[in-house]
Every structure is written in structure tokens, then in C-alpha cells.
Scaffold this motif. Sequence first.
Motif, PDB file in Angstrom:
ATOM      1  N   LEU A 112     101.279 -10.574 -25.050  1.00 27.60           N
ATOM      2  CA  LEU A 112     101.903 -11.400 -25.636  1.00 27.60           C
ATOM      3  C   LEU A 112     101.243 -12.621 -25.646  1.00 27.60           C
ATOM      4  O   LEU A 112     100.998 -13.514 -24.912  1.00 27.60           O
ATOM      5  CB  LEU A 112     103.126 -11.662 -24.765  1.00 27.60           C
ATOM      6  N   THR A 113     101.207 -13.369 -26.756  1.00 26.80           N
ATOM      7  CA  THR A 113     100.403 -14.488 -27.319  1.00 26.80           C
ATOM      8  C   THR A 113     100.858 -15.379 -28.114  1.00 26.80           C
ATOM      9  O   THR A 113     101.859 -15.338 -28.794  1.00 26.80           O
ATOM     10  CB  THR A 113      98.917 -14.024 -27.885  1.00 26.80           C
ATOM     11  N   GLY A 114     100.593 -16.715 -27.970  1.00 31.63           N
ATOM     12  CA  GLY A 114     101.124 -18.043 -28.683  1.00 31.63           C
ATOM     13  C   GLY A 114     100.889 -19.136 -28.036  1.00 31.63           C
ATOM     14  O   GLY A 114     100.338 -19.153 -26.908  1.00 31.63           O
ATOM     15  N   GLU A 115     101.173 -20.427 -28.642  1.00 29.11           N
ATOM     16  CA  GLU A 115     100.847 -21.729 -28.179  1.00 29.11           C
ATOM     17  C   GLU A 115     101.892 -21.906 -26.756  1.00 29.11           C
ATOM     18  O   GLU A 115     102.888 -21.157 -26.691  1.00 29.11           O
ATOM     19  CB  GLU A 115     101.167 -22.695 -28.990  1.00 29.11           C
ATOM     20  N   SER A 116     101.674 -22.866 -26.154  1.00 28.84           N
ATOM     21  CA  SER A 116     102.671 -23.114 -25.015  1.00 28.84           C
ATOM     22  C   SER A 116     104.130 -23.633 -25.712  1.00 28.84           C
ATOM     23  O   SER A 116     103.971 -24.209 -26.831  1.00 28.84           O
ATOM     24  CB  SER A 116     101.990 -24.574 -24.504  1.00 28.84           C
ATOM     25  N   GLY A 117     104.911 -23.294 -25.022  1.00 32.41           N
ATOM     26  CA  GLY A 117     106.321 -23.627 -25.842  1.00 32.41           C
ATOM     27  C   GLY A 117     106.880 -22.501 -26.753  1.00 32.41           C
ATOM     28  O   GLY A 117     107.829 -22.627 -27.227  1.00 32.41           O
ATOM     29  N   SER A 118     106.112 -21.472 -26.981  1.00 26.93           N
ATOM     30  CA  SER A 118     106.547 -20.339 -27.876  1.00 26.93           C
ATOM     31  C   SER A 118     107.509 -19.454 -27.222  1.00 26.93           C
ATOM     32  O   SER A 118     107.853 -18.651 -28.010  1.00 26.93           O
ATOM     33  CB  SER A 118     105.294 -19.514 -28.289  1.00 26.93           C
ATOM     34  N   GLY A 119     107.816 -19.366 -26.162  1.00 25.13           N
ATOM     35  CA  GLY A 119     108.652 -18.520 -25.457  1.00 25.13           C
ATOM     36  C   GLY A 119     108.016 -17.137 -24.928  1.00 25.13           C
ATOM     37  O   GLY A 119     109.018 -16.162 -24.332  1.00 25.13           O
ATOM     38  N   LYS A 120     106.911 -17.066 -24.619  1.00 23.13           N
ATOM     39  CA  LYS A 120     106.254 -16.072 -23.855  1.00 23.13           C
ATOM     40  C   LYS A 120     106.892 -15.873 -22.488  1.00 23.13           C
ATOM     41  O   LYS A 120     107.193 -14.909 -22.069  1.00 23.13           O
ATOM     42  CB  LYS A 120     104.529 -16.191 -23.828  1.00 23.13           C
ATOM     43  N   SER A 121     106.612 -17.070 -21.838  1.00 24.14           N
ATOM     44  CA  SER A 121     107.047 -16.970 -20.126  1.00 24.14           C
ATOM     45  C   SER A 121     108.459 -16.694 -20.089  1.00 24.14           C
ATOM     46  O   SER A 121     108.923 -15.846 -19.109  1.00 24.14           O
ATOM     47  CB  SER A 121     106.637 -18.158 -19.482  1.00 24.14           C
ATOM     48  N   MET A 122     109.424 -17.306 -21.104  1.00 28.35           N
ATOM     49  CA  MET A 122     110.674 -16.946 -21.020  1.00 28.35           C
ATOM     50  C   MET A 122     110.923 -15.683 -21.338  1.00 28.35           C
ATOM     51  O   MET A 122     111.895 -15.118 -20.685  1.00 28.35           O
ATOM     52  CB  MET A 122     111.380 -17.960 -21.981  1.00 28.35           C
ATOM     53  N   THR A 123     110.371 -14.902 -22.141  1.00 33.25           N
ATOM     54  CA  THR A 123     110.630 -13.465 -22.546  1.00 33.25           C
ATOM     55  C   THR A 123     110.100 -12.822 -21.198  1.00 33.25           C
ATOM     56  O   THR A 123     111.030 -11.783 -20.715  1.00 33.25           O
ATOM     57  CB  THR A 123     109.613 -13.046 -23.522  1.00 33.25           C
ATOM     58  N   ALA A 124     109.215 -13.020 -20.565  1.00 31.97           N
ATOM     59  CA  ALA A 124     108.858 -12.399 -19.245  1.00 31.97           C
ATOM     60  C   ALA A 124     109.816 -12.533 -18.309  1.00 31.97           C
ATOM     61  O   ALA A 124     110.470 -11.512 -17.603  1.00 31.97           O
ATOM     62  CB  ALA A 124     107.398 -12.944 -18.820  1.00 31.97           C
ATOM     63  N   LEU A 125     110.469 -13.805 -18.094  1.00 30.15           N
ATOM     64  CA  LEU A 125     111.701 -13.993 -16.996  1.00 30.15           C
ATOM     65  C   LEU A 125     112.717 -13.362 -17.414  1.00 30.15           C
ATOM     66  O   LEU A 125     113.461 -12.967 -16.634  1.00 30.15           O
ATOM     67  CB  LEU A 125     111.730 -15.538 -16.812  1.00 30.15           C
ATOM     68  N   ALA A 126     112.884 -13.072 -18.588  1.00 30.42           N
ATOM     69  CA  ALA A 126     114.201 -12.530 -18.941  1.00 30.42           C
ATOM     70  C   ALA A 126     113.852 -10.885 -18.590  1.00 30.42           C
ATOM     71  O   ALA A 126     115.055 -10.337 -18.295  1.00 30.42           O
ATOM     72  CB  ALA A 126     114.446 -12.645 -20.515  1.00 30.42           C
ATOM     73  N   VAL A 127     112.978 -10.389 -18.950  1.00 31.09           N
ATOM     74  CA  VAL A 127     112.724  -9.013 -18.574  1.00 31.09           C
ATOM     75  C   VAL A 127     112.848  -8.866 -16.806  1.00 31.09           C
ATOM     76  O   VAL A 127     113.537  -7.982 -16.506  1.00 31.09           O
ATOM     77  CB  VAL A 127     111.283  -8.691 -19.007  1.00 31.09           C
TER      78      VAL A 127
END
Length: 534
Positions: A34-49
Motif C-alpha cells: 500500500l503506497t502513496g504520499e504522507s496523508g494519503s490514508g495508508k496508515s488509517m486503512t491499516a488502523l481500520a483493519v
Amino acid sequence: MTLLSIQNLSLSIGITPVLHDVSFDIAAGEIVALTGESGSGKSMTALAVMQLQPEAATTTGQIKLSGADLNDLPESTLCTMRGNEFGMVFQEPATALNPLQTIGQQVAEAIQIHDIMPKATAMEQAAAMLTRVGMPQDLFPLTRYPHELSGGQRQRVVIAMAIARRPCLLIADEPTTALDVTTQARVLDLLKDLVQEFDMGLLIITHDLAVVADIADRIVVMRRGNVVEQGPTKTLLANMQHPYTRALFEASSHAVDLPPAQNDPTPILTVRNVTRDYPQPRLRMFAPRAQLRAVNNVSLEIHQGEHVGLVGESGCGKSTLTRAILGLEPVQKGTITAFGHPVGPTMPAAQRLKTQVVFQDPYSSFNPRHKVSRILAEPFYLIKAHQTGAQLERAISDVLSDVGLTSDDADKYIHEFSGGQRQRIAIARALITRPELIIFDEAVSALDVSIRAQILDLIADLSRHHTLAYLFISHDLSVVRTITDRVLVMQDGEIVEQGRTAEVFANPQHPYTQSLIEAAPVLPTIQEASHVPA
């Protein structure tokens, strides 16, 4: 068989939307990046999982793990599943580990929290799991504390905790960002081996496409909370459809337009035969105290307008040498001279003006209660320079303009800026005294690739306009290759190789330099990727 299925996941915190209809799957034994710039939602997606999103968050859509929708499960069930069914490896292991507990206790705790067993049995399983991640007990006893380990070793402990119960899904959030290239390669190889051994799914989150070009089976690209493109790694890299994916690809291999080095024969910094030792704890009462040699007989020169790189693994002595050059630590042998004056801890503050430093984490090097104007003016207070209010305002406005910000930013607090903007402010603080030499200590290692490219271009432009010399310290060889004229390679406190950057990278002579270059991740060109079957 699909292990994790995310369908139309949307998430808002309060009234602020963060994720928009995110959808992708992970199969057992598959690695998805899962890639993208900071603030793209990567970590929030992981936290949601992990179902660890903020309390104010509202979620719609489905997150199914082995057929069970995690959004519908009570917290008691989720607590049982965390560790058993899915685990997470965080970016900074130092903050993920308890500094007051040994590594054995912490891995054993991850086991005992899900299975009642005698402590001795849990410690045996912890020892076996630590051995599996490359930390055998003869070298790393269970009684070690986190502060006694390197960054890569701490990351291995966190991985051991996450896989202790052999979960079917592992989430790794920027697991190698702060690691040097050889340690990064070992950790990535370890994760890949664990996926094959346990047949688990791996969601690896990163901002650098080069890191996952070889390890990931599929790539999911996110921007501003949306999935803009996804597909098999080789196919996606060979045929990128979205402009944002192409921009990430180009930023990952960004080449800086570096100004030519000056030909001034007189060095502005001279380090001669410097040795720095640290006393070690006594093994027994009244025994002689052993010495750890962090820097051993190092010599180097930097000339006006020259761009020099310093590379090496964590623990090789880079930071110790930097502190000595800045006059923050004494040396046992050798001399350091800057601009014709000896350097040492007792040197007056005014003498330090021509040499400045930019640290890796700007946020921790700023006082959060001060506005930017006070932060930038701090050097003048330290040297008790007589500056009128108008002169200070003009100097602050000029230096903010130099780094691509505006004079209005002087009245803001540091928390109001993004990571890239904070690093620009850190560079502005170093520039405000108009130095001739700046030391960049891992100044771009925590930035995503697009922001990193902007900061590197900024450094090159400032060097061109102000005839700056700099010592650029980094574990990222791709950055050092493009931002320096000359490179020094450090191993175990010694400079083992040095020379023109292009020559050293093209034809490394020392085995250690060769190992560093071989371990560095390389992003294939579009032409190379297009000739590799998906």
C-alpha cells in the motif's frame, strides 16, 4: 483464497472525510504493498483493519477477514483476534517497545495474553520466535533491554511479537523507513520468508516504490484517501495508468540538478586523525573500564562549495563524528579545524555561526510553544547579536522566502505545518546565520518520495545561490548518489573508501561498499519492467 477483503471502505473523523470507497483484497501467502504520499490514508486503512481507528471515526463498507466482517465484531472478540488472527508491525520500534521490560518478557507477553501457560514455557516460545527472526539466544539473550539493541534488532523484536501466535495476516507500517540499506534488506527478506513459511498475507505500507518493487506481488496506490490504481507489481510498473502513480515513480528515482563544485584549494573543514572513545560499564566492581572506539583515526576535508556524502550502517560512527565536527563532544586524539579555528565543546557560540546542522526529525528539534519567527531568531539570541526588530523581521522574511515559504508563515506554530514544510523551516533556521557549511543528518529519510524530491531540489538551489558546502549524512544511497560530488564510506568507525560519487558507485573497491550498493533497493525503469512477465 481471499484472506482479507476490503470493499467500499469509507472513514470520516468528525466531519472530515479521510477514506473514500477503498477496495482491495489480500490472499493467503500474498504480499500487497500500500503506497502513496504522507496523508494519503495508508496508515488509517491499516488502523481500520486492526479496528484501532480514533473513537470519533465513523466507518462504512466492509472489512472481512476469513469471511468475518470486522466492523460488526465486539471489542472483546477483536482483542482475541489481535495477535491471534492478525498482527501489526509499527514504523518506530523504539516507541512500540516497553523500555522497562526485557525483550524476552515482551515477546512472552504477546504469547501469554492469548494462552494461559507457565512463564517458563512462554519464555521458551519467545526464545524460539526470536531465534526465527534472526536473534539467537547466544548472541541476544532474553534479558536484553530495547535500548541495548540497534534499530534493526528492535524491529526484529517487534516482528517476533507480531508473529508469535502465527497470525494469518500481518500488517507492516513503514517497517524499514529509518533503517540503513543492509538492515532494510535483511528485514524485507525476513518478512518475505515468514510469508512463505506461515502462508500468511502481508500488507506492507510504504511511500517508496523501490522498496516493494521486488518483494510485493501487488501494489495498491492511494492518494487523498482514494485508491487511484492497483494491480500486479510488474504489470503496474510497466504500464502505469494514473498520473499520480507516474509522479511517484519519477520521484522515487529523482535526479537533482546539482551545481558544480568549487575549486578552492583551501579546506573550510579539516578533520585529522580523530579518535573518539566511550567508556563501557564495568563487568565487575573495581575492574578496569573497557573503552568502545566509535571513531577510529578518521581524516577528511571539505572545501568551499563542495557537496560531500557520508554513508554507512547504523552504529558505524556517523553521528559520533558529526557531534565532534559540531564541537558538541570532545575527541581523545586528533584535531578538528573549521574556518581556521579549532573545534571543541568549549568554543564560543559566535564561532559556530559558519557551521550549522539540519536534523532528521525537525518536529522534535523545535519548541512547539514558540512561533516560527522565534524559532528562526533563536541563533541571534544565543550569540547575543544586536539586531533591531526590523532587521530580524527582514532576515526571517528573507530566509523563509529562500526555502519556498512566505513571511506570513512566521506567525504560525510548528504543528500547523506538514512534514516537508517543517524540514524547510529547519533548513531556514540553519540558513539564517548565513553559514558556509551545513551538516544534513538524515534530513530526508523520514519524508515520502515526492516531498524528498522537493527538499533535495531546494538543497541544490540553495547551494547554487549561496555557495554552500555541506556534509550530507544518509543511509539512502539513491539520495547520496544524486546530491553529492564526493562520498565517504564509513564502517566500524573508519573511513574505508572515498572518492568521486559517480566513480565509487560505478566501481566500488572495498567489499563493504560493494555490499551496501548491492543491498540498496533499485526501482526498475519502465522499459525494464515492461520486459518482465507479470
